[in-house]
Design an enzyme around this catalytic site. Structure first.
Site, PDB file in Angstrom:
ATOM      1  N   ASP A  94     -64.200 -11.989 -44.278  1.00  0.00           N
ATOM      2  CA  ASP A  94     -63.073 -12.928 -44.251  1.00  0.00           C
ATOM      3  C   ASP A  94     -61.811 -12.150 -43.881  1.00  0.00           C
ATOM      4  O   ASP A  94     -61.148 -11.562 -44.736  1.00  0.00           O
ATOM      5  CB  ASP A  94     -62.915 -13.624 -45.612  1.00  0.00           C
ATOM      6  CG  ASP A  94     -61.832 -14.697 -45.538  1.00  0.00           C
ATOM      7  OD1 ASP A  94     -61.073 -14.724 -44.545  1.00  0.00           O
ATOM      8  OD2 ASP A  94     -61.737 -15.512 -46.475  1.00  0.00           O
ATOM      9  N   HIS A 114     -54.556 -12.165 -46.522  1.00  0.00           N
ATOM     10  CA  HIS A 114     -54.999 -11.198 -47.533  1.00  0.00           C
ATOM     11  C   HIS A 114     -54.644  -9.748 -47.180  1.00  0.00           C
ATOM     12  O   HIS A 114     -54.990  -8.843 -47.909  1.00  0.00           O
ATOM     13  CB  HIS A 114     -56.516 -11.329 -47.726  1.00  0.00           C
ATOM     14  CG  HIS A 114     -56.953 -12.737 -47.952  1.00  0.00           C
ATOM     15  ND1 HIS A 114     -56.632 -13.432 -49.099  1.00  0.00           N
ATOM     16  CD2 HIS A 114     -57.650 -13.608 -47.172  1.00  0.00           C
ATOM     17  CE1 HIS A 114     -57.132 -14.657 -49.018  1.00  0.00           C
ATOM     18  NE2 HIS A 114     -57.748 -14.799 -47.860  1.00  0.00           N
ATOM     19  N   ILE A 125     -52.412 -12.013 -50.840  1.00  0.00           N
ATOM     20  CA  ILE A 125     -53.112 -12.420 -52.063  1.00  0.00           C
ATOM     21  C   ILE A 125     -54.611 -12.099 -51.938  1.00  0.00           C
ATOM     22  O   ILE A 125     -55.126 -11.864 -50.842  1.00  0.00           O
ATOM     23  CB  ILE A 125     -52.902 -13.928 -52.369  1.00  0.00           C
ATOM     24  CG1 ILE A 125     -53.478 -14.820 -51.251  1.00  0.00           C
ATOM     25  CG2 ILE A 125     -51.426 -14.222 -52.595  1.00  0.00           C
ATOM     26  CD1 ILE A 125     -53.469 -16.312 -51.592  1.00  0.00           C
ATOM     27  N   GLY A 134     -60.031 -15.899 -52.725  1.00  0.00           N
ATOM     28  CA  GLY A 134     -60.555 -16.651 -53.870  1.00  0.00           C
ATOM     29  C   GLY A 134     -61.974 -16.222 -54.217  1.00  0.00           C
ATOM     30  O   GLY A 134     -62.334 -16.070 -55.385  1.00  0.00           O
TER      31      GLY A 134
HETATM   32  C1  LIG Z   1     -61.964 -20.982 -47.461  1.00  0.00           C
HETATM   33  C2  LIG Z   1     -61.816 -19.664 -46.770  1.00  0.00           C
HETATM   34  C3  LIG Z   1     -60.406 -19.104 -46.719  1.00  0.00           C
HETATM   35  C4  LIG Z   1     -60.028 -18.488 -47.985  1.00  0.00           C
HETATM   36  C5  LIG Z   1     -58.746 -18.526 -48.430  1.00  0.00           C
HETATM   37  C6  LIG Z   1     -58.418 -17.982 -49.745  1.00  0.00           C
HETATM   38  O1  LIG Z   1     -59.170 -17.249 -50.344  1.00  0.00           O
HETATM   39  S1  LIG Z   1     -56.900 -18.454 -50.429  1.00  0.00           S
HETATM   40  C7  LIG Z   1     -56.875 -17.681 -52.024  1.00  0.00           C
HETATM   41  C8  LIG Z   1     -57.616 -18.454 -53.059  1.00  0.00           C
HETATM   42  N1  LIG Z   1     -57.035 -19.743 -53.352  1.00  0.00           N
HETATM   43  C9  LIG Z   1     -55.865 -19.864 -54.027  1.00  0.00           C
HETATM   44  O2  LIG Z   1     -55.222 -18.894 -54.352  1.00  0.00           O
HETATM   45  C10 LIG Z   1     -55.431 -21.275 -54.379  1.00  0.00           C
HETATM   46  C11 LIG Z   1     -54.993 -21.343 -55.827  1.00  0.00           C
HETATM   47  N2  LIG Z   1     -54.642 -22.713 -56.201  1.00  0.00           N
HETATM   48  C12 LIG Z   1     -53.401 -23.232 -55.994  1.00  0.00           C
HETATM   49  O3  LIG Z   1     -52.490 -22.536 -55.549  1.00  0.00           O
HETATM   50  C13 LIG Z   1     -53.186 -24.675 -56.359  1.00  0.00           C
HETATM   51  O4  LIG Z   1     -54.183 -25.086 -57.261  1.00  0.00           O
HETATM   52  C14 LIG Z   1     -53.206 -25.631 -55.113  1.00  0.00           C
HETATM   53  C15 LIG Z   1     -52.031 -25.241 -54.186  1.00  0.00           C
HETATM   54  C16 LIG Z   1     -54.537 -25.506 -54.379  1.00  0.00           C
HETATM   55  C17 LIG Z   1     -53.037 -27.059 -55.595  1.00  0.00           C
HETATM   56  O5  LIG Z   1     -51.959 -27.125 -56.451  1.00  0.00           O
HETATM   57  P1  LIG Z   1     -50.986 -28.382 -56.473  1.00  0.00           P
HETATM   58  O6  LIG Z   1     -50.019 -28.169 -57.575  1.00  0.00           O
HETATM   59  O7  LIG Z   1     -50.458 -28.598 -55.087  1.00  0.00           O
HETATM   60  O8  LIG Z   1     -52.028 -29.530 -56.803  1.00  0.00           O
HETATM   61  P2  LIG Z   1     -51.909 -30.695 -57.887  1.00  0.00           P
HETATM   62  O9  LIG Z   1     -52.260 -30.156 -59.234  1.00  0.00           O
HETATM   63  O10 LIG Z   1     -50.606 -31.387 -57.735  1.00  0.00           O
HETATM   64  O11 LIG Z   1     -53.089 -31.643 -57.418  1.00  0.00           O
HETATM   65  C18 LIG Z   1     -53.035 -32.379 -56.214  1.00  0.00           C
HETATM   66  C19 LIG Z   1     -54.415 -32.958 -55.941  1.00  0.00           C
HETATM   67  O12 LIG Z   1     -55.273 -31.933 -55.454  1.00  0.00           O
HETATM   68  C20 LIG Z   1     -56.366 -31.712 -56.328  1.00  0.00           C
HETATM   69  N3  LIG Z   1     -56.501 -30.264 -56.484  1.00  0.00           N
HETATM   70  C21 LIG Z   1     -55.631 -29.439 -57.079  1.00  0.00           C
HETATM   71  N4  LIG Z   1     -56.065 -28.173 -56.993  1.00  0.00           N
HETATM   72  C22 LIG Z   1     -57.245 -28.222 -56.347  1.00  0.00           C
HETATM   73  C23 LIG Z   1     -58.165 -27.229 -55.974  1.00  0.00           C
HETATM   74  N5  LIG Z   1     -57.992 -25.942 -56.269  1.00  0.00           N
HETATM   75  N6  LIG Z   1     -59.272 -27.611 -55.321  1.00  0.00           N
HETATM   76  C24 LIG Z   1     -59.489 -28.896 -55.032  1.00  0.00           C
HETATM   77  N7  LIG Z   1     -58.629 -29.880 -55.363  1.00  0.00           N
HETATM   78  C25 LIG Z   1     -57.520 -29.540 -56.004  1.00  0.00           C
HETATM   79  C26 LIG Z   1     -56.001 -32.362 -57.646  1.00  0.00           C
HETATM   80  O13 LIG Z   1     -57.143 -32.805 -58.342  1.00  0.00           O
HETATM   81  C27 LIG Z   1     -55.104 -33.477 -57.206  1.00  0.00           C
HETATM   82  O14 LIG Z   1     -55.871 -34.623 -56.820  1.00  0.00           O
HETATM   83  P3  LIG Z   1     -55.858 -35.927 -57.758  1.00  0.00           P
HETATM   84  O15 LIG Z   1     -56.350 -35.476 -59.089  1.00  0.00           O
HETATM   85  O16 LIG Z   1     -54.434 -36.349 -57.758  1.00  0.00           O
HETATM   86  O17 LIG Z   1     -56.777 -36.885 -57.044  1.00  0.00           O
END
Ligand SMILES: CCC/C=C/C(=O)SCCNC(=O)CCNC(=O)[C@H](O)C(C)(C)COP(=O)([O-])OP(=O)([O-])OC[C@H]1O[C@@H](n2cnc3c(N)ncnc32)[C@H](O)[C@@H]1OP(=O)([O-])[O-]
Length: 308
Positions: free
Chosen positions: A206, A211, A226, A229
């Site tokens: 990845d 990252h 960062i 994940g």
């Molecule tokens: C893939 C390959 C690439 C890799 C990239 C990485 O590794 S990146 C590094 C690794 N990744 C990271 O570092 C990411 C870490 N995570 C974050 O930063 C935050 O959780 C966010 C920005 C993903 C969402 O935050 P927010 O405050 O904007 O969200 P909110 O609480 O206001 O909810 C809004 C709606 O979305 C839903 N929902 C919420 N979260 C998730 C989720 N995780 N998952 C799914 N769904 C989620 C929640 O249920 C709600 O729906 P509902 O219930 O209304 O129908």
């Protein structure tokens, strides 16, 4: 004529991915294990050395179950070519990962991956896309594992045509949901990630600059690059296998994780675990910020009495 800057949900969910072959070997397996911190604290660790070295030779190196998640990475990096799918790749975050393991992964393998879109949701401020990849051993046709990857696309908004937000799902919703208990955890495991953790982990495939590149990380809203994940997930599942499974990775049947907050490489991860029958519920926190970053469950085939 289609407008590339506008999301077309029907085009997205009806897209058919071509089947692809993928191959890996023992060097990939060992590099991955080092990337998720195996043996980082103790190069003699008898519960982890088997994932990076084996006295019977390279061919006998064991494969850590979350290695399976790598089979879905190639696809997420190609999302910008998905017809009808408009988003800014710099704002993409990994939301969730669900993995089913059908048999212990071999040390070397030529496999066939079949992928499909299994979910697309308009969350108002973001879009959520879910992709399923089923991997088969090419020679025997036997299924090895299934990955369901959820990507959270900040800023990809407004593709619902009615007052109801657009939501398409092709699998049972309760399959991946879990609630973190309020009771005292059964086990707690603490471990530091290294400042270069993401630079090492990215070598497993990845290469998203989020990252590794400070400028790209800043555009994405972070003070520095960062951690992937899936690297955090690898640390959490390692903690579970080490403590609850007594080092036996073959006990793992399914893994689910939701990424709640980003992790900076170098931070300390504290994984709390609760046992409910054959399900281990877990939550991982960053010690320095006292914030939960990952939560989910691991389903086991059986329990080992020696670990209880
Ligand atoms: C893939 C390959 C690439 C890799 C990239 C990485 O590794 S990146 C590094 C690794 N990744 C990271 O570092 C990411 C870490 N995570 C974050 O930063 C935050 O959780 C966010 C920005 C993903 C969402 O935050 P927010 O405050 O904007 O969200 P909110 O609480 O206001 O909810 C809004 C709606 O979305 C839903 N929902 C919420 N979260 C998730 C989720 N995780 N998952 C799914 N769904 C989620 C929640 O249920 C709600 O729906 P509902 O219930 O209304 O129908």
């Amino acid at each position: 004529m289609s407008d590339d800057s506008v999301m077309n949900p029907e085009l997205v969910i009806n897209h058919k991915f071509p089947e692809v072959t993928h191959t890996y070997g023992e060097r990939d397996v060992a590099l991955y294990a080092l990337g998720i911190g195996a043996c980082a604290k103790d190069a003699l660790d008898d519960k982890e050395l088997k994932y990076v070295y084996h006295e019977d030779g390279q061919q006998s190196i064991k494969v850590f179950p979350t290695f399976a998640a790598l089979f879905s990475i190639g696809l997420t990096s190609q999302l910008s070519q998905l017809p009808g799918f408009a988003f800014d790749p710099r704002l993409l975050l990994h939301g969730q990962q669900y993995i089913e393991i059908y048999k212990p992964l071999p040390t070397n393998c030529l496999m066939q991956n079949k992928s499909s879109i299994v979910g697309l949701h308009d969350k108002g401020k973001a879009a959520i896309l879910e992709i399923e990849v089923v991997s088969y051993e090419k020679e025997t046709g036997e299924p090895l594992c299934m990955n369901r990857t959820t990507v959270y696309l900040r800023g990809a908004v407004g593709f619902s045509k009615s007052s109801q937000p657009y939501s398409f799902t092709k699998y049972p919703r309760d399959q991946t949901s879990s609630k973190t208990p309020k009771t005292q955890p059964f086990v707690v495991h603490e471990e530091c990630t290294q400042p270069a953790q993401a630079l090492l982990y990215r070598l497993s495939g990845d290469y998203n600059p989020l990252h590794s590149d400070p400028k790209i990380a800043e555009v994405a809203g972070f003070s520095r690059p960062i951690l992937h994940g899936l690297c955090t997930l690898g640390f959490a599942v390692r903690a579970i296998i080490k403590t609850i499974c007594n080092g036996d990775a073959n006990l793992v049947k399914a893994i689910s994780g939701r990424f709640l907050l980003h992790v900076y490489p170098g931070e300390t991860l504290i994984t709390e675990m609760w046992l409910q029958g054959l399900r281990v519920l877990y939550q991982t926190k960053v010690k320095e910020r006292n914030r939960a970053v990952l939560a989910g469950f691991v389903d086991l085939n059986q329990l080992r009495s020696s670990s209880l």
